[in-house]
Write a protein that holds these residues in place. Structure first.
Motif, mmCIF file in Angstrom:
data_model
loop_
_atom_site.group_PDB
_atom_site.id
_atom_site.type_symbol
_atom_site.label_atom_id
_atom_site.label_comp_id
_atom_site.label_asym_id
_atom_site.label_seq_id
_atom_site.Cartn_x
_atom_site.Cartn_y
_atom_site.Cartn_z
ATOM 1 N N ASP A 68 0.832 -1.201 0.000
ATOM 2 C CA ASP A 68 0.000 0.000 0.000
ATOM 3 C C ASP A 68 0.863 1.246 0.000
ATOM 4 N N ALA A 69 0.489 2.214 -0.816
ATOM 5 C CA ALA A 69 1.227 3.476 -0.871
ATOM 6 C C ALA A 69 0.250 4.627 -1.013
ATOM 7 N N VAL A 70 0.590 5.744 -0.385
ATOM 8 C CA VAL A 70 -0.227 6.950 -0.460
ATOM 9 C C VAL A 70 0.612 8.041 -1.107
ATOM 10 N N LEU A 71 0.106 8.623 -2.190
ATOM 11 C CA LEU A 71 0.828 9.678 -2.909
ATOM 12 C C LEU A 71 0.358 11.060 -2.481
ATOM 13 N N THR A 72 1.310 11.966 -2.339
ATOM 14 C CA THR A 72 0.934 13.372 -2.212
ATOM 15 C C THR A 72 0.659 13.895 -3.616
ATOM 16 N N LEU A 73 -0.057 14.985 -3.700
ATOM 17 C CA LEU A 73 -0.172 15.675 -4.982
ATOM 18 C C LEU A 73 1.131 16.439 -5.202
ATOM 19 N N VAL A 79 -7.513 16.980 -9.778
ATOM 20 C CA VAL A 79 -7.535 15.548 -10.021
ATOM 21 C C VAL A 79 -8.338 14.888 -8.907
ATOM 22 N N ASP A 80 -9.055 13.839 -9.247
ATOM 23 C CA ASP A 80 -9.822 13.131 -8.229
ATOM 24 C C ASP A 80 -8.879 12.447 -7.253
ATOM 25 N N THR A 81 -9.186 12.578 -5.970
ATOM 26 C CA THR A 81 -8.402 11.898 -4.944
ATOM 27 C C THR A 81 -9.260 10.812 -4.307
ATOM 28 N N GLY A 88 -2.201 1.855 5.143
ATOM 29 C CA GLY A 88 -0.784 1.513 5.064
ATOM 30 C C GLY A 88 0.091 2.523 5.783
ATOM 31 N N GLY A 89 1.381 2.338 5.635
ATOM 32 C CA GLY A 89 2.315 3.207 6.318
ATOM 33 C C GLY A 89 3.379 3.789 5.421
ATOM 34 N N THR A 90 3.213 3.645 4.077
ATOM 35 C CA THR A 90 4.198 4.194 3.152
ATOM 36 C C THR A 90 3.600 5.393 2.428
ATOM 37 N N PHE A 91 4.233 6.543 2.629
ATOM 38 C CA PHE A 91 3.773 7.793 2.034
ATOM 39 C C PHE A 91 4.827 8.278 1.050
ATOM 40 N N ILE A 92 4.389 8.677 -0.136
ATOM 41 C CA ILE A 92 5.327 9.097 -1.174
ATOM 42 C C ILE A 92 5.234 10.599 -1.375
ATOM 43 N N SER A 93 6.366 11.272 -1.174
ATOM 44 C CA SER A 93 6.456 12.713 -1.379
ATOM 45 C C SER A 93 6.903 12.972 -2.809
ATOM 46 N N LEU A 94 6.074 13.661 -3.568
ATOM 47 C CA LEU A 94 6.374 13.913 -4.972
ATOM 48 C C LEU A 94 6.880 15.334 -5.188
ATOM 49 N N PRO A 95 7.723 15.525 -6.212
ATOM 50 C CA PRO A 95 8.275 16.864 -6.474
ATOM 51 C C PRO A 95 7.217 17.839 -6.965
ATOM 52 N N GLN A 96 7.356 19.091 -6.559
ATOM 53 C CA GLN A 96 6.435 20.148 -6.979
ATOM 54 C C GLN A 96 6.473 20.370 -8.493
ATOM 55 N N SER A 97 7.559 19.985 -9.126
ATOM 56 C CA SER A 97 7.704 20.226 -10.567
ATOM 57 C C SER A 97 6.980 19.180 -11.420
ATOM 58 N N MET A 98 6.465 18.129 -10.827
ATOM 59 C CA MET A 98 5.800 17.068 -11.597
ATOM 60 C C MET A 98 4.480 17.580 -12.157
ATOM 61 N N GLY A 99 4.219 17.247 -13.399
ATOM 62 C CA GLY A 99 2.978 17.648 -14.050
ATOM 63 C C GLY A 99 1.902 16.588 -13.918
ATOM 64 N N LEU A 100 0.685 16.926 -14.340
ATOM 65 C CA LEU A 100 -0.450 16.027 -14.219
ATOM 66 C C LEU A 100 -0.248 14.736 -15.001
ATOM 67 N N SER A 101 0.254 14.821 -16.224
ATOM 68 C CA SER A 101 0.429 13.606 -17.034
ATOM 69 C C SER A 101 1.457 12.661 -16.405
ATOM 70 N N ASP A 102 2.544 13.217 -15.865
ATOM 71 C CA ASP A 102 3.537 12.374 -15.187
ATOM 72 C C ASP A 102 2.957 11.751 -13.928
ATOM 73 N N TYR A 103 2.147 12.504 -13.212
ATOM 74 C CA TYR A 103 1.504 12.021 -11.986
ATOM 75 C C TYR A 103 0.589 10.837 -12.296
ATOM 76 N N LEU A 104 -0.258 11.003 -13.301
ATOM 77 C CA LEU A 104 -1.170 9.923 -13.674
ATOM 78 C C LEU A 104 -0.420 8.722 -14.226
ATOM 79 N N SER A 105 0.649 8.960 -14.964
ATOM 80 C CA SER A 105 1.481 7.877 -15.474
ATOM 81 C C SER A 105 2.128 7.093 -14.326
ATOM 82 N N LEU A 106 2.607 7.797 -13.325
ATOM 83 C CA LEU A 106 3.212 7.145 -12.160
ATOM 84 C C LEU A 106 2.204 6.259 -11.441
#
Length: 141
Positions: A68-73, A79-81, A88-106
């Protein structure tokens, strides 16, 4: 010298935590801040991962622990959350520079690898962890 000593204490205590933070935003570099809290009067004063390490004794890891993983925006985007993202206990910190298409692809790639990925409404991983701990009825220091 004091800064290194204080920071090394936080990193060395990571092994007692059941909260994991995957930091893909800083390429393994966790900036030190003199402020452990995330904001002072609505002004961001620390790195989200550093704040999570200090405030919640989160453990910095390079990959997802468990299934289980939880993504930050990456930033405030439309985008729907997920409603029940505090799993779970795994949280993923994403870079501020990431765009919507990369986020959805990930999200698609992680899902294809067998991970159950939840999308939170938070952009800062420390605030996400705090919210999840409070919603579970756990104490927040």
């Amino acid at each position: 010298m004091v800064t290194k000593r204080v920071f090394s204490v936080y990193v060395s205590r990571q092994y007692v935590s059941s909260i994991y933070v995957v930091d893909w935003s800083n390429s393994g570099i966790i900036p030190y801040s003199k402020f452990p809290m995330s904001r002072v009067e609505d002004i961001e004063v620390s790195d989200p991962v550093f704040s999570a390490l200090v405030r919640f004794r989160a453990r910095a890891v390079s990959r997802i622990v468990g299934r289980d993983a939880v993504l930050t925006l990456p930033k405030p985007i439309n985008v729907d959350t997920d409603a029940n993202y505090c799993i779970g206990g795994t949280f993923i910190s994403l870079p501020q520079s990431m765009g919507l298409s990369d986020y959805l692809s990930l999200i698609g790639k992680l899902g294809g690898m067998g991970y159950d990925v939840r999308r939170s409404s938070f952009t800062r991983v420390d605030e996400l962890i705090e919210w999840c701990l409070l919603s579970r009825g756990q104490e927040v220091k």
